[in-house]
Design a protein around this motif. Structure first.
Motif, PDB file in Angstrom:
ATOM      1  N   ASP A  87     -15.702  -3.511 -33.999  1.00 28.60           N
ATOM      2  CA  ASP A  87     -15.125  -2.205 -33.674  1.00 28.60           C
ATOM      3  C   ASP A  87     -13.608  -2.193 -33.594  1.00 28.60           C
ATOM      4  N   VAL A  88     -12.980  -3.367 -33.413  1.00 25.67           N
ATOM      5  CA  VAL A  88     -11.518  -3.405 -33.253  1.00 25.67           C
ATOM      6  C   VAL A  88     -10.864  -4.260 -34.332  1.00 25.67           C
ATOM      7  N   ILE A  89     -11.266  -5.525 -34.414  1.00 27.38           N
ATOM      8  CA  ILE A  89     -10.597  -6.446 -35.335  1.00 27.38           C
ATOM      9  C   ILE A  89     -10.778  -6.014 -36.786  1.00 27.38           C
ATOM     10  N   LEU A  90     -12.013  -5.746 -37.182  1.00 32.17           N
ATOM     11  CA  LEU A  90     -12.255  -5.385 -38.578  1.00 32.17           C
ATOM     12  C   LEU A  90     -11.511  -4.120 -39.006  1.00 32.17           C
ATOM     13  N   PRO A  91     -11.605  -3.008 -38.271  1.00 28.63           N
ATOM     14  CA  PRO A  91     -10.844  -1.817 -38.696  1.00 28.63           C
ATOM     15  C   PRO A  91      -9.349  -2.085 -38.832  1.00 28.63           C
ATOM     16  N   GLU A  92      -8.798  -2.864 -37.903  1.00 26.77           N
ATOM     17  CA  GLU A  92      -7.369  -3.193 -37.980  1.00 26.77           C
ATOM     18  C   GLU A  92      -7.048  -3.986 -39.237  1.00 26.77           C
ATOM     19  N   ARG A  93      -7.815  -5.025 -39.478  1.00 21.65           N
ATOM     20  CA  ARG A  93      -7.496  -5.903 -40.597  1.00 21.65           C
ATOM     21  C   ARG A  93      -7.815  -5.257 -41.946  1.00 21.65           C
ATOM     22  N   GLY A 205      -4.162 -22.626 -43.913  1.00 22.75           N
ATOM     23  CA  GLY A 205      -3.582 -21.318 -44.210  1.00 22.75           C
ATOM     24  C   GLY A 205      -3.646 -20.383 -43.025  1.00 22.75           C
ATOM     25  N   GLN A 206      -3.525 -19.078 -43.282  1.00 26.08           N
ATOM     26  CA  GLN A 206      -3.516 -18.081 -42.223  1.00 26.08           C
ATOM     27  C   GLN A 206      -4.828 -17.310 -42.166  1.00 26.08           C
ATOM     28  N   PHE A 207      -5.105 -16.785 -40.972  1.00 26.85           N
ATOM     29  CA  PHE A 207      -6.365 -16.087 -40.746  1.00 26.85           C
ATOM     30  C   PHE A 207      -6.124 -14.725 -40.096  1.00 26.85           C
ATOM     31  N   ASP A 208      -7.060 -13.815 -40.364  1.00 26.53           N
ATOM     32  CA  ASP A 208      -6.999 -12.488 -39.763  1.00 26.53           C
ATOM     33  C   ASP A 208      -7.604 -12.466 -38.367  1.00 26.53           C
ATOM     34  N   ALA A 209      -8.405 -13.464 -38.051  1.00 30.46           N
ATOM     35  CA  ALA A 209      -8.966 -13.614 -36.712  1.00 30.46           C
ATOM     36  C   ALA A 209      -9.363 -15.063 -36.523  1.00 30.46           C
ATOM     37  N   ILE A 210      -9.133 -15.574 -35.316  1.00 26.63           N
ATOM     38  CA  ILE A 210      -9.568 -16.920 -34.958  1.00 26.63           C
ATOM     39  C   ILE A 210     -10.446 -16.819 -33.722  1.00 26.63           C
ATOM     40  N   PHE A 211     -11.638 -17.387 -33.825  1.00 25.00           N
ATOM     41  CA  PHE A 211     -12.530 -17.514 -32.683  1.00 25.00           C
ATOM     42  C   PHE A 211     -12.463 -18.960 -32.214  1.00 25.00           C
ATOM     43  N   ALA A 236      -2.241 -14.675 -38.984  1.00 23.43           N
ATOM     44  CA  ALA A 236      -1.412 -13.741 -39.737  1.00 23.43           C
ATOM     45  C   ALA A 236      -0.764 -12.757 -38.762  1.00 23.43           C
ATOM     46  N   PRO A 237       0.332 -12.110 -39.161  1.00 28.80           N
ATOM     47  CA  PRO A 237       0.957 -11.108 -38.300  1.00 28.80           C
ATOM     48  C   PRO A 237      -0.045 -10.041 -37.852  1.00 28.80           C
ATOM     49  N   GLN A 238       0.020  -9.685 -36.583  1.00 28.49           N
ATOM     50  CA  GLN A 238      -0.826  -8.648 -35.980  1.00 28.49           C
ATOM     51  C   GLN A 238      -2.295  -9.054 -35.888  1.00 28.49           C
ATOM     52  N   ALA A 239      -2.617 -10.309 -36.113  1.00 27.81           N
ATOM     53  CA  ALA A 239      -4.006 -10.754 -36.070  1.00 27.81           C
ATOM     54  C   ALA A 239      -4.408 -11.116 -34.639  1.00 27.81           C
ATOM     55  N   SER A 240      -5.686 -11.459 -34.446  1.00 25.59           N
ATOM     56  CA  SER A 240      -6.234 -11.639 -33.102  1.00 25.59           C
ATOM     57  C   SER A 240      -6.839 -13.023 -32.903  1.00 25.59           C
ATOM     58  N   LEU A 241      -6.729 -13.493 -31.664  1.00 29.69           N
ATOM     59  CA  LEU A 241      -7.401 -14.704 -31.202  1.00 29.69           C
ATOM     60  C   LEU A 241      -8.456 -14.286 -30.184  1.00 29.69           C
ATOM     61  N   VAL A 242      -9.640 -14.884 -30.287  1.00 29.40           N
ATOM     62  CA  VAL A 242     -10.723 -14.603 -29.344  1.00 29.40           C
ATOM     63  C   VAL A 242     -11.088 -15.900 -28.632  1.00 29.40           C
ATOM     64  N   LEU A 243     -10.957 -15.894 -27.302  1.00 30.16           N
ATOM     65  CA  LEU A 243     -11.303 -17.052 -26.486  1.00 30.16           C
ATOM     66  C   LEU A 243     -12.632 -16.799 -25.770  1.00 30.16           C
ATOM     67  N   GLY A 244     -13.102 -17.792 -25.033  1.00 28.69           N
ATOM     68  CA  GLY A 244     -14.327 -17.646 -24.264  1.00 28.69           C
ATOM     69  C   GLY A 244     -14.127 -16.727 -23.074  1.00 28.69           C
ATOM     70  N   ALA A 245     -15.239 -16.292 -22.502  1.00 26.17           N
ATOM     71  CA  ALA A 245     -15.185 -15.310 -21.423  1.00 26.17           C
ATOM     72  C   ALA A 245     -14.423 -15.809 -20.209  1.00 26.17           C
ATOM     73  N   THR A 246     -14.417 -17.114 -19.956  1.00 32.43           N
ATOM     74  CA  THR A 246     -13.738 -17.658 -18.780  1.00 32.43           C
ATOM     75  C   THR A 246     -12.385 -18.273 -19.117  1.00 32.43           C
ATOM     76  N   GLU A 247     -11.944 -18.122 -20.355  1.00 29.47           N
ATOM     77  CA  GLU A 247     -10.681 -18.745 -20.779  1.00 29.47           C
ATOM     78  C   GLU A 247      -9.560 -17.723 -20.816  1.00 29.47           C
ATOM     79  N   THR A 248      -8.333 -18.190 -20.597  1.00 28.40           N
ATOM     80  CA  THR A 248      -7.183 -17.299 -20.579  1.00 28.40           C
ATOM     81  C   THR A 248      -5.936 -18.039 -21.029  1.00 28.40           C
TER      82      THR A 248
END
Length: 292
Positions: A87-93, A205-211, A236-248
Protein backbone atom coordinates in the motif's frame (compact mmCIF):
# COMPACT_ATOMS: atom_id res chain seq x y z
CA UNK A 1 31.19 -26.84 27.06
CA UNK A 2 33.64 -25.22 29.45
CA UNK A 3 33.82 -21.47 30.04
CA UNK A 4 37.03 -21.05 28.04
CA UNK A 5 35.58 -22.71 24.95
CA UNK A 6 32.38 -20.72 25.33
CA UNK A 7 34.35 -17.45 25.42
CA UNK A 8 36.25 -18.56 22.30
CA UNK A 9 32.97 -19.39 20.55
CA UNK A 10 31.41 -16.03 21.46
CA UNK A 11 34.43 -14.17 20.08
CA UNK A 12 34.32 -16.20 16.85
CA UNK A 13 30.62 -15.50 16.32
CA UNK A 14 31.11 -11.79 16.96
CA UNK A 15 34.01 -11.60 14.52
CA UNK A 16 32.51 -13.73 11.74
CA UNK A 17 28.83 -12.85 11.85
CA UNK A 18 28.31 -9.92 14.20
CA UNK A 19 26.17 -12.07 16.50
CA UNK A 20 26.58 -10.95 20.11
CA UNK A 21 25.89 -14.18 21.97
CA UNK A 22 24.98 -13.43 25.56
CA UNK A 23 26.96 -14.88 28.44
CA UNK A 24 23.78 -16.64 29.55
CA UNK A 25 23.47 -18.64 26.29
CA UNK A 26 25.77 -21.52 27.16
CA UNK A 27 22.81 -23.89 27.08
CA UNK A 28 22.00 -22.74 23.53
CA UNK A 29 25.59 -23.31 22.39
CA UNK A 30 25.58 -26.81 23.90
CA UNK A 31 22.30 -27.65 22.17
CA UNK A 32 23.26 -26.31 18.73
CA UNK A 33 26.78 -27.75 18.74
CA UNK A 34 25.58 -31.17 19.92
CA UNK A 35 23.50 -31.35 16.74
CA UNK A 36 26.52 -30.30 14.69
CA UNK A 37 28.65 -33.00 16.33
CA UNK A 38 26.15 -35.64 15.26
CA UNK A 39 26.13 -34.30 11.70
CA UNK A 40 29.92 -34.37 11.51
CA UNK A 41 30.39 -37.65 13.44
CA UNK A 42 32.42 -35.90 16.13
CA UNK A 43 32.33 -37.65 19.50
CA UNK A 44 31.91 -34.56 21.71
CA UNK A 45 31.71 -30.76 21.82
CA UNK A 46 35.14 -30.73 23.48
CA UNK A 47 36.61 -32.48 20.43
CA UNK A 48 34.79 -30.10 18.10
CA UNK A 49 36.14 -27.08 19.95
CA UNK A 50 39.69 -28.47 19.89
CA UNK A 51 39.41 -28.79 16.13
CA UNK A 52 38.05 -25.25 15.91
CA UNK A 53 40.86 -23.77 18.01
CA UNK A 54 43.48 -25.29 15.68
CA UNK A 55 42.23 -22.91 12.99
CA UNK A 56 42.98 -25.32 10.18
CA UNK A 57 39.42 -25.77 8.89
CA UNK A 58 37.70 -22.62 7.60
CA UNK A 59 34.77 -24.83 6.64
CA UNK A 60 34.36 -25.83 10.31
CA UNK A 61 34.21 -22.16 11.31
CA UNK A 62 31.46 -21.60 8.75
CA UNK A 63 29.56 -24.69 9.92
CA UNK A 64 29.66 -23.50 13.53
CA UNK A 65 28.47 -20.01 12.58
CA UNK A 66 25.61 -21.58 10.61
CA UNK A 67 24.74 -23.85 13.53
CA UNK A 68 24.50 -20.86 15.87
CA UNK A 69 22.39 -18.78 13.49
CA UNK A 70 18.68 -18.52 14.23
CA UNK A 71 16.56 -19.28 11.15
CA UNK A 72 13.08 -18.58 12.46
CA UNK A 73 10.77 -17.25 9.74
CA UNK A 74 7.31 -17.75 8.27
CA UNK A 75 5.15 -16.54 5.41
CA UNK A 76 3.80 -12.98 5.78
CA UNK A 77 5.41 -12.70 9.19
CA UNK A 78 3.85 -9.90 11.29
CA UNK A 79 1.70 -8.91 8.26
CA UNK A 80 2.23 -5.12 8.70
CA UNK A 81 5.46 -4.99 6.64
CA UNK A 82 3.70 -6.67 3.74
CA UNK A 83 0.74 -4.31 3.97
CA UNK A 84 3.20 -1.40 3.90
CA UNK A 85 4.92 -2.94 0.90
CA UNK A 86 1.66 -3.28 -1.04
CA UNK A 87 0.00 0.00 0.00
CA UNK A 88 2.92 2.41 0.50
CA UNK A 89 6.24 1.21 -0.91
CA UNK A 90 4.96 -0.13 -4.22
CA UNK A 91 2.86 2.93 -5.19
CA UNK A 92 5.80 5.19 -4.36
CA UNK A 93 8.35 3.21 -6.31
CA UNK A 94 6.08 2.62 -9.30
CA UNK A 95 5.71 6.38 -9.60
CA UNK A 96 9.44 7.08 -9.15
CA UNK A 97 10.51 4.32 -11.56
CA UNK A 98 7.79 4.85 -14.16
CA UNK A 99 10.28 5.77 -16.86
CA UNK A 100 12.65 2.82 -16.48
CA UNK A 101 10.01 0.33 -15.29
CA UNK A 102 12.28 -1.64 -12.99
CA UNK A 103 11.84 -2.69 -9.35
CA UNK A 104 14.54 -4.21 -7.14
CA UNK A 105 13.93 -5.61 -3.65
CA UNK A 106 16.46 -7.06 -1.22
CA UNK A 107 15.50 -9.46 1.57
CA UNK A 108 18.56 -9.54 3.82
CA UNK A 109 18.87 -12.51 6.21
CA UNK A 110 16.16 -14.26 4.18
CA UNK A 111 16.57 -17.62 5.95
CA UNK A 112 14.50 -20.35 4.23
CA UNK A 113 12.86 -17.94 1.79
CA UNK A 114 9.35 -17.33 3.11
CA UNK A 115 9.72 -13.54 3.24
CA UNK A 116 11.02 -13.27 -0.33
CA UNK A 117 8.30 -15.57 -1.66
CA UNK A 118 5.64 -13.62 0.27
CA UNK A 119 6.73 -10.46 -1.54
CA UNK A 120 6.74 -12.37 -4.84
CA UNK A 121 3.13 -13.42 -4.22
CA UNK A 122 2.08 -9.81 -3.71
CA UNK A 123 3.80 -8.82 -6.96
CA UNK A 124 2.34 -11.78 -8.83
CA UNK A 125 -1.13 -10.75 -7.73
CA UNK A 126 -0.38 -7.35 -9.32
CA UNK A 127 0.87 -8.86 -12.58
CA UNK A 128 -1.57 -6.90 -14.73
CA UNK A 129 -0.50 -3.59 -13.17
CA UNK A 130 3.18 -4.55 -13.49
CA UNK A 131 3.02 -5.82 -17.08
CA UNK A 132 6.27 -4.90 -18.80
CA UNK A 133 8.10 -4.12 -15.56
CA UNK A 134 11.42 -5.77 -14.76
CA UNK A 135 11.18 -7.27 -11.27
CA UNK A 136 14.14 -8.48 -9.20
CA UNK A 137 13.94 -9.95 -5.72
CA UNK A 138 17.24 -10.85 -4.08
CA UNK A 139 17.33 -12.95 -0.92
CA UNK A 140 20.62 -13.25 0.98
CA UNK A 141 21.70 -15.08 4.09
CA UNK A 142 24.93 -16.02 5.82
CA UNK A 143 23.92 -19.69 5.85
CA UNK A 144 24.51 -21.65 2.68
CA UNK A 145 22.55 -24.60 4.02
CA UNK A 146 19.39 -22.62 4.68
CA UNK A 147 19.65 -20.99 1.24
CA UNK A 148 19.49 -24.41 -0.39
CA UNK A 149 16.10 -24.89 1.25
CA UNK A 150 15.02 -21.44 0.06
CA UNK A 151 16.03 -22.20 -3.52
CA UNK A 152 14.16 -25.50 -3.47
CA UNK A 153 10.94 -23.77 -2.39
CA UNK A 154 9.62 -26.94 -0.73
CA UNK A 155 7.84 -26.60 2.61
CA UNK A 156 6.13 -28.83 5.13
CA UNK A 157 2.46 -28.68 6.07
CA UNK A 158 3.46 -26.95 9.30
CA UNK A 159 5.47 -24.29 7.45
CA UNK A 160 2.74 -23.38 4.97
CA UNK A 161 0.17 -23.20 7.75
CA UNK A 162 2.18 -20.48 9.48
CA UNK A 163 0.96 -17.17 8.08
CA UNK A 164 0.03 -18.29 4.56
CA UNK A 165 -3.64 -17.72 3.62
CA UNK A 166 -5.28 -20.84 2.22
CA UNK A 167 -6.17 -19.12 -1.06
CA UNK A 168 -2.52 -18.23 -1.65
CA UNK A 169 -1.43 -21.75 -0.77
CA UNK A 170 -3.76 -23.23 -3.37
CA UNK A 171 -2.86 -20.59 -5.98
CA UNK A 172 0.92 -20.70 -5.68
CA UNK A 173 1.79 -24.19 -4.41
CA UNK A 174 1.43 -27.78 -5.54
CA UNK A 175 1.18 -30.59 -2.99
CA UNK A 176 3.54 -33.51 -3.56
CA UNK A 177 3.13 -36.16 -0.89
CA UNK A 178 3.37 -34.41 2.47
CA UNK A 179 5.27 -31.40 1.05
CA UNK A 180 4.19 -28.22 -0.71
CA UNK A 181 6.20 -27.00 -3.71
CA UNK A 182 6.09 -23.33 -4.63
CA UNK A 183 5.34 -22.56 -8.27
CA UNK A 184 8.17 -22.33 -10.80
CA UNK A 185 7.00 -18.83 -11.69
CA UNK A 186 7.50 -17.55 -8.15
CA UNK A 187 10.83 -19.37 -7.80
CA UNK A 188 12.02 -17.68 -10.98
CA UNK A 189 11.23 -14.26 -9.50
CA UNK A 190 13.72 -14.67 -6.65
CA UNK A 191 17.48 -15.14 -6.60
CA UNK A 192 19.21 -16.37 -3.46
CA UNK A 193 22.84 -15.58 -2.71
CA UNK A 194 25.08 -16.21 0.27
CA UNK A 195 26.08 -12.90 1.83
CA UNK A 196 27.34 -11.73 5.20
CA UNK A 197 25.86 -8.38 6.27
CA UNK A 198 29.25 -7.44 7.72
CA UNK A 199 30.83 -7.65 4.26
CA UNK A 200 30.89 -5.04 1.51
CA UNK A 201 27.83 -5.20 -0.73
CA UNK A 202 28.71 -2.81 -3.56
CA UNK A 203 28.20 -5.47 -6.22
CA UNK A 204 24.54 -5.84 -5.25
CA UNK A 205 23.66 -2.39 -6.62
CA UNK A 206 20.75 -0.28 -5.40
CA UNK A 207 17.31 -1.33 -4.26
CA UNK A 208 13.87 0.23 -4.07
CA UNK A 209 13.21 -1.50 -0.75
CA UNK A 210 15.30 -3.49 1.72
CA UNK A 211 13.77 -5.89 4.21
CA UNK A 212 16.22 -6.59 7.03
CA UNK A 213 13.95 -7.88 9.75
CA UNK A 214 14.74 -9.45 13.11
CA UNK A 215 18.48 -9.34 12.47
CA UNK A 216 19.73 -6.25 14.30
CA UNK A 217 18.45 -7.68 17.59
CA UNK A 218 21.40 -10.12 17.54
CA UNK A 219 24.04 -7.38 17.10
CA UNK A 220 25.69 -5.03 19.56
CA UNK A 221 25.34 -1.25 18.93
CA UNK A 222 28.62 -0.82 16.96
CA UNK A 223 27.71 -3.74 14.68
CA UNK A 224 24.18 -2.39 14.20
CA UNK A 225 25.65 0.96 13.16
CA UNK A 226 28.03 -0.72 10.71
CA UNK A 227 25.27 -2.81 9.13
CA UNK A 228 22.91 0.17 8.84
CA UNK A 229 25.64 2.15 7.06
CA UNK A 230 26.02 -0.64 4.50
CA UNK A 231 22.26 -0.84 3.99
CA UNK A 232 22.04 2.92 3.48
CA UNK A 233 24.51 2.64 0.61
CA UNK A 234 22.29 0.08 -1.07
CA UNK A 235 19.07 2.11 -1.06
CA UNK A 236 18.00 4.19 -4.04
CA UNK A 237 16.95 7.80 -3.34
CA UNK A 238 13.59 8.02 -1.53
CA UNK A 239 13.54 4.24 -1.00
CA UNK A 240 12.56 2.41 2.20
CA UNK A 241 14.11 0.11 4.78
CA UNK A 242 11.89 -2.29 6.73
CA UNK A 243 13.11 -3.61 10.09
CA UNK A 244 11.56 -6.07 12.53
CA UNK A 245 8.74 -5.07 14.83
CA UNK A 246 11.05 -4.69 17.85
CA UNK A 247 13.95 -3.07 15.99
CA UNK A 248 14.69 0.64 15.69
CA UNK A 249 17.32 3.06 14.44
CA UNK A 250 16.65 5.44 17.32
CA UNK A 251 19.72 5.96 19.48
CA UNK A 252 22.07 4.73 16.77
CA UNK A 253 24.26 6.95 14.59
CA UNK A 254 22.94 6.28 11.09
CA UNK A 255 21.54 7.90 7.95
CA UNK A 256 18.04 6.64 8.77
CA UNK A 257 15.03 8.08 10.49
CA UNK A 258 11.60 6.52 11.17
CA UNK A 259 8.80 7.56 8.81
CA UNK A 260 6.35 9.65 10.86
CA UNK A 261 3.38 8.76 8.68
CA UNK A 262 4.01 5.05 8.21
CA UNK A 263 5.01 3.21 11.34
CA UNK A 264 7.43 0.44 10.49
CA UNK A 265 9.10 2.20 7.55
CA UNK A 266 12.59 3.68 7.84
CA UNK A 267 13.76 6.42 5.48
CA UNK A 268 17.14 7.85 4.57
CA UNK A 269 17.61 11.13 6.41
CA UNK A 270 19.98 12.45 3.75
CA UNK A 271 20.90 11.72 0.15
CA UNK A 272 23.49 8.99 -0.32
CA UNK A 273 25.78 9.06 -3.32
CA UNK A 274 24.43 6.60 -5.94
CA UNK A 275 26.08 3.19 -5.91
CA UNK A 276 27.46 1.44 -9.00
CA UNK A 277 24.96 -0.34 -11.20
CA UNK A 278 24.25 -3.90 -10.03
CA UNK A 279 25.95 -6.86 -11.58
CA UNK A 280 23.53 -8.99 -13.61
CA UNK A 281 21.77 -11.63 -11.57
CA UNK A 282 22.77 -15.14 -12.53
CA UNK A 283 20.15 -16.90 -14.62
CA UNK A 284 18.37 -19.84 -13.04
CA UNK A 285 15.57 -21.92 -14.49
CA UNK A 286 13.25 -19.63 -16.40
CA UNK A 287 15.55 -16.72 -15.57
CA UNK A 288 15.48 -13.75 -13.23
CA UNK A 289 14.88 -10.05 -13.53
CA UNK A 290 12.30 -10.68 -16.20
CA UNK A 291 9.20 -8.66 -17.04
CA UNK A 292 6.03 -9.76 -15.32
Amino acid sequence: MNESDFAFLRALLQRKSGIALGSDKLYLADSRLSILCRKRNVDSIDTLMRQLRLGREPELESAIVEAMTTNETLFFRDQTPFTLFRDVILPERLAVNAARRQLRIWCAAVSSGQEAYSLAMILEDMAERLAGWRIEILGTDISGEILEKARAGVYSQFEVQRGLPIQMLLRHFTQVGDKWHISDRLRSMVEFRQHNLLDASDSLGQFDAIFCRNVLIYFDPPTKTRVLARLAQRLAPQASLVLGATETVLGLPSDFTPDRDNRGLIRLSRDIRPSPLPLPMAARGAGLARPL
